[in-house]
Scaffold this active site. Structure first.
Site, PDB file in Angstrom:
ATOM      1  N   ASP A   1       0.785  -1.175   0.095  1.00 43.25           N
ATOM      2  CA  ASP A   1      -0.071   0.030  -0.026  1.00 43.25           C
ATOM      3  C   ASP A   1       1.025   1.307  -0.027  1.00 43.25           C
ATOM      4  OD1 ASP A   1      -2.554   1.193   0.290  1.00 43.25           O
ATOM      5  OD2 ASP A   1      -2.052   1.826   2.196  1.00 43.25           O
TER       6      ASP A   1
ATOM      7  N   ASN B   1      -2.543  -6.328   6.735  1.00 39.91           N
ATOM      8  CA  ASN B   1      -1.118  -5.998   6.999  1.00 39.91           C
ATOM      9  C   ASN B   1      -1.147  -4.490   6.282  1.00 39.91           C
ATOM     10  OD1 ASN B   1       1.668  -5.458   6.829  1.00 39.91           O
ATOM     11  ND2 ASN B   1       2.043  -7.611   6.755  1.00 39.91           N
TER      12      ASN B   1
ATOM     13  N   LEU C   1       1.546  -2.929   5.499  1.00 41.91           N
ATOM     14  CA  LEU C   1       2.632  -2.763   4.489  1.00 41.91           C
ATOM     15  C   LEU C   1       2.123  -3.342   3.206  1.00 41.91           C
ATOM     16  CD1 LEU C   1       5.874  -3.345   6.322  1.00 41.91           C
ATOM     17  CD2 LEU C   1       4.933  -1.178   5.561  1.00 41.91           C
ATOM     18  N   GLU C   2       0.964  -4.284   3.240  1.00 48.86           N
ATOM     19  CA  GLU C   2       0.475  -5.009   2.199  1.00 48.86           C
ATOM     20  C   GLU C   2      -0.884  -4.368   1.503  1.00 48.86           C
ATOM     21  OE1 GLU C   2       1.481  -9.308   2.304  1.00 48.86           O
ATOM     22  OE2 GLU C   2       2.124  -9.003   4.329  1.00 48.86           O
ATOM     23  N   MET C   3      -1.951  -4.968   1.909  1.00 49.04           N
ATOM     24  CA  MET C   3      -3.192  -4.657   1.420  1.00 49.04           C
ATOM     25  C   MET C   3      -3.905  -3.405   2.220  1.00 49.04           C
ATOM     26  SD  MET C   3      -4.541  -8.226   0.104  1.00 49.04           S
ATOM     27  CE  MET C   3      -5.904  -7.771  -1.192  1.00 49.04           C
TER      28      MET C   3
END
Length: 332
Positions: free
Chosen positions: A81, A121, A123-125
């Site tokens: 993201d 998360n 740092l992810e989605m």
């Protein structure tokens, strides 16, 4: 008649010997998966490609586990993201069912548990499970798919991740050239590579149908592995210092497609990764010919890639939240 009986006995003995040799191999063939609930698999496929599960409405599971490129993104670490840099190399989703655990550090025990992680998360989605449920439930076109898969149209995070896991379970890659050799066909160089691979001790960790994924091992057994990556491996879960740099053993299926290699994604060449692993894990300095032979063997582990028809996702409904990938991050 005695000659015929003797010939039959010899043929039977040879067949038994061949069967024993095949059974004695530390590696098993990958077999196709029997789909028991096609409606659940179809729903899971849609959710795997669904970018609206992310905060931005742009990132899907396929973003980091691209089925067109061996189930990985071929990046050192993944992009999350707001272009966040992920902390670790993205492992392949192919053949991931049946591993001892999921993620490099083994923090998820099942595929469904793994599927839940990236959604929330940051740092992810970078969404939340509550928002993911709200979004999917607000899309009218999903209701019949949930009803067909589960018996009613209720949407919850357990059903979302269960469906995704069921789809991922089908992403196997059978009929690799090595599998055909196990049932019987390989060039001499590939056979030499497999012989070196076994005799060196590689199959202690890389065994079974997936050639890995069944144990955790320290990266740098004989000599330390030098990296700037800050991931601590299992220590991040256990808190024990002796678990530092201990990671789940990666699968070697389709390894020629899933570069870059290692948990930090630092090595882009399969030949270099063979050389490093021989040195750091086994204390062996392979010759160039041995590296070429082992690499030739490893390339026989590429199987038939999943034939996945890209799903047409249902349009957003009137109550579906509007996505703004450029929205400023909220500060607490």
């Amino acid at each position: 008649m005695k000659k015929l009986a003797l010939s039959c006995a010899i043929a039977g003995a040879m067949m038994s010997l061949c069967a024993y040799v095949q059974a004695a191999e530390p590696i098993d063939p990958i077999e196709p998966v029997e789909v028991k609930n096609p409606a659940l698999v179809e729903l899971g496929k849609m959710l795997f490609f669904e970018p609206r599960l992310s905060r931005s409405g742009f990132i899907s599971c396929n973003s980091c586990h691209n089925l067109a490129t061996g189930g990985v993104d071929n990046l050192q670490t993944s992009i999350g993201d707001r272009w966040a840099q992920g902390p670790i190399n993205s492992p392949t989703v192919l053949n991931s069912f049946g591993q001892v655990a999921q993620f490099w550090d083994g923090r998820a025990k099942t595929l469904a548990e793994q599927a839940a992680g990236p959604i929330a998360n940051p740092l992810e989605m970078a969404s939340t499970h509550e928002m993911a449920v709200k979004v999917i439930a607000s899309i009218p076109g999903y209701a019949p798919y949930f009803k067909k898969a589960f018996g009613d149209a209720e949407v919850n995070i357990k059903r979302i991740t269960e469906a995704m896991a069921e789809f991922e379970r089908t992403l196997v890659t059978p009929n690799a050239r090595f599998d055909k050799w196990l049932k019987g066909d390989k060039t001499q160089q590939e056979l030499n590579g497999y012989k070196i691979f076994k005799e060196s001790g590689c199959t202690i960790c890389h065994n079974g149908a997936q050639l890995g994924g069944q144990s955790f091992q320290k990266m740098g057994v004989v000599r330390p592995y030098k990296t700037t990556n800050t991931s601590e491996g299992v220590k991040a879960i256990s808190g024990r210092d002796q678990d530092r740099m201990t990671f789940k053993v990666p699968m070697l299926r389709n390894i020629e497609l899933t570069y870059p290699y290692f948990h930090d994604g630092a090595v882009w060449s399969l030949e270099e990764s063979v050389s490093i692993m021989g040195d750091l894990q086994l204390g062996k300095r392979y010759t160039k010919q041995e590296i070429d032979d082992i690499t030739a063997f490893l390339k026989t582990l590429t199987g038939d890639q999943p034939k996945v028809e890209y799903p047409i996702l249902p349009p957003s409904g009137p109550n579906t939240p509007k996505f703004d990938p450029w929205a400023k991050a909220q500060t607490k």
